[in-house]
Each structure stands twice: as C-alpha cells, then as structure tokens.
Design a protein around this motif. Structure first.
Motif, short mmCIF file in Angstrom:
data_model
loop_
_atom_site.label_atom_id
_atom_site.label_comp_id
_atom_site.label_asym_id
_atom_site.label_seq_id
_atom_site.Cartn_x
_atom_site.Cartn_y
_atom_site.Cartn_z
N VAL A 86 0.82 -1.38 0.49
CA VAL A 86 0.28 0.31 0.08
C VAL A 86 1.28 1.13 -0.23
CG1 VAL A 86 -1.48 1.69 1.01
CG2 VAL A 86 -2.13 -1.08 1.06
N VAL A 87 0.75 2.43 -1.14
CA VAL A 87 1.42 3.08 -1.37
C VAL A 87 0.39 4.73 -0.64
CG1 VAL A 87 3.08 5.04 -2.66
CG2 VAL A 87 2.73 2.35 -2.81
N ALA A 88 0.60 5.48 0.39
CA ALA A 88 0.50 6.38 0.48
C ALA A 88 1.01 7.44 0.46
CB ALA A 88 0.05 6.64 2.14
N SER A 89 0.99 8.34 -0.32
CA SER A 89 2.67 9.29 -1.37
C SER A 89 1.91 10.59 -1.66
CB SER A 89 3.11 8.37 -3.05
OG SER A 89 4.12 9.89 -2.49
N GLU A 90 2.04 11.41 -0.01
CA GLU A 90 1.71 13.21 -0.35
C GLU A 90 0.02 13.17 -0.41
OE1 GLU A 90 4.52 14.67 -0.99
OE2 GLU A 90 5.99 12.74 -1.05
N THR A 91 -0.55 12.15 0.92
CA THR A 91 -1.92 11.84 0.72
C THR A 91 -1.85 12.40 2.41
OG1 THR A 91 -1.51 10.01 -0.65
CG2 THR A 91 -4.01 10.76 0.90
N ILE A 92 -1.04 12.41 3.30
CA ILE A 92 -2.13 11.67 4.41
C ILE A 92 -2.14 13.58 5.24
CG2 ILE A 92 0.36 11.47 5.74
CD1 ILE A 92 -1.11 9.77 8.22
N GLU A 93 -1.64 14.60 4.66
CA GLU A 93 -1.22 15.87 4.84
C GLU A 93 -2.43 16.07 4.69
OE1 GLU A 93 0.82 15.96 1.45
OE2 GLU A 93 0.71 14.48 2.63
N HIS A 94 -3.43 15.38 4.03
CA HIS A 94 -4.90 16.13 3.09
C HIS A 94 -5.78 15.54 3.97
CE1 HIS A 94 -2.30 18.25 0.29
NE2 HIS A 94 -2.13 17.10 -0.30
N THR A 131 5.31 9.22 1.99
CA THR A 131 5.31 10.00 2.10
C THR A 131 4.97 11.87 2.13
OG1 THR A 131 5.86 10.67 -0.24
CG2 THR A 131 7.25 9.32 0.29
N THR A 132 5.26 12.17 3.15
CA THR A 132 4.57 13.36 3.14
C THR A 132 5.35 14.54 3.82
OG1 THR A 132 2.91 14.88 4.38
CG2 THR A 132 4.43 12.49 5.84
N ASN A 133 5.15 15.99 4.17
CA ASN A 133 5.89 17.18 4.53
C ASN A 133 6.11 17.24 5.98
OD1 ASN A 133 4.97 18.30 2.34
ND2 ASN A 133 2.69 18.94 2.40
#
Length: 262
Positions: free
Chosen positions: A146-154, A178-180
């Motif tokens: 499962v990939v959650a790239s540039e997502t959890i910060e939204h 990956t995230t900020n």
C-alpha cells in the motif's frame, strides 16, 4: 464524455463523506496535473526517488527479486496507491509489471487518470473512485503493498486513514508513506511561498495543522501493528529540480516504510 460515463458506471462509488479536506483545491489543480513543466513538476520529479525507493525496500524485505528487466520488477505483486490523484505515481508503478490499483475519492482526478489509462491501454492498471475508509471494508488483507504518497497531509482523521490503509495490507505486506514534515520550513515552502506569495497552488491546498510529525506517524503505524523499517528525510532542490534523501526528517519532507505484522 460518454467514455467517462461508461467508466464511472463501473466504479464502486461510496456516498459517505470522504475523510479529505481539500477537494475543491484539487479540482483547481486537475488541468495542470500532467504538465511536467508546470508547478507540479516537483511531483513528477519525486517519482525518480520514490519508485526506486519502493522497489529497493521490497528487494531488501525479500518481497521481490532484483531483475534486469524493469517491466517485470513487480510481477506477481499487488499494489494499492491510496490518494492516487491523476496517477502521477500509479502509472510508473504499473510499468513495473505488478497488479496496480489507484484509489481516490475525487472524481475529477479519477477522470484524468482513467483517460490516460485508456489511451495507453495498460491491462494491469485500474482506478477506483472511493475513499479508503469505505474501500477497506471489503478489501481487507488483499494487497502486498500500500502506498500513501503525498496524501496523509490532506486527511482529517489521520489515525483512521492509516488504520484503513493497513487493513488493506496482507500480513507481512509493506506500506510506504511520503509527506510534509511538520516544520516551519515546510510551512514556508508549501503554504507561504507556493500558495500565498506565488499563487502557484490554490489557497487551501495545504493546512499546516494537518501536517503530521514523523514520530506521530510512526506511533500510528505501530498502533496498527506495523514495524517501521525505514525512515528518512527528503529535500527538494529547485536548482536542478531533484529530490534527495537526507538524514534529518524534520526539515521539509520524509518517507516511511513499515511492514504489517504476520
């Protein structure tokens, strides 16, 4: 238009309010999503780092074997790209030979992604219009990755989001994030500079309160019985439009790899 109606008729669409904050801002980004010369070139360039990272980590864990032919790197591996947007990362992953599913709750993004998929005729790639919170209900223990790239910060409820991502993983499967970073540097670049000063991104694309500290992200993964095997900082250089790994995860960006307990 008829093509999109036919495609969307086959999607599982859930009416539950998605656990996402910036749907309107993403709609404004839709037309520039695949312009790799525009502001979103930073996402396109990030692929050079994250695709290699994902495959390298999977080789280290023994999930896949190193291959000479990159088109077979992920052969036999099922991947769920959560918050796939228009498919910037999903497409490159599909070229590695795995069974790839892109998931997003934004209809405009899914339209963009499916349009490109039809043009390229990629048989091992599919897109589903849904929030992970609903999708996970009937798709537990299904995916190798499962990939959650540039997502959890939204995402509003980040603990629920990660719980549902992990539920979709098979025991022993890998999750990549990956995230900020939650830092003033990250806030300045993504909000003050890109949104407020340059107007390169729609206002509201990012909310600083939703940036998640790396230690908090690790703790949430451990709570879901995932062993964090990799964590490192990521930095962007505007001088050559490239991303690099750095030791410090607190400056701008970071990546996490964790494995679900068997």
């Amino acid at each position: 238009m008829n093509m999109f109606k036919n495609l969307l008729a086959n999607f599982r669409y859930f009416s539950t309010k998605p656990n996402v904050h910036q749907t309107e801002a993403f709609n404004e980004l839709a037309e520039m999503w695949w312009n790799d010369k525009g502001i979103l070139r930073i996402l396109h360039t990030l692929n050079d780092l994250r695709v290699n990272w994902i495959t390298t980590q999977l080789i280290k864990t023994g999930t896949i074997q190193k291959t000479v032919d990159k088109s077979t790197t992920l052969k036999g591996i099922s991947v769920l790209d959560v918050g796939c947007g228009g498919g910037i990362l999903t497409e490159p992953l599909s070229r590695l030979g795995g069974d790839i599913t892109g998931l997003d709750c934004n209809v405009e993004m899914i339209k963009i992604a499916t349009s490109r998929m039809q043009d390229k005729n990629v048989p091992n790639l599919r897109y589903i219009l849904s929030a992970i919170e609903e999708y996970s209900t009937d798709n537990k223990n299904k995916y190798d990755v499962v990939v959650a790239s540039e997502t959890i910060e939204h995402v509003n409820e980040q603990d629920v989001f990660l719980k549902c991502c992990v539920e979709c993983l098979k025991p022993g499967g890998s999750i990549f994030i990956t995230t900020n970073s939650k830092s003033q540097c990250s806030k300045f670049l993504f909000i003050t500079l890109l949104e407020d000063i340059l107007s390169a991104l729609p206002k509201g694309t990012h909310e600083y309160d939703m940036f998640i500290d790396i230690e908090e992200a690790k703790n949430l993964l451990r709570k879901e019985k995932c062993d964090v095997t990799f964590s490192s900082g990521i930095i962007y250089s505007p001088f050559n439009n490239r991303w690099y790994w750095i030791k410090n995860p607190y400056i701008l960006h970071y990546g996490l790899h964790a494995i679900k307990s068997s």
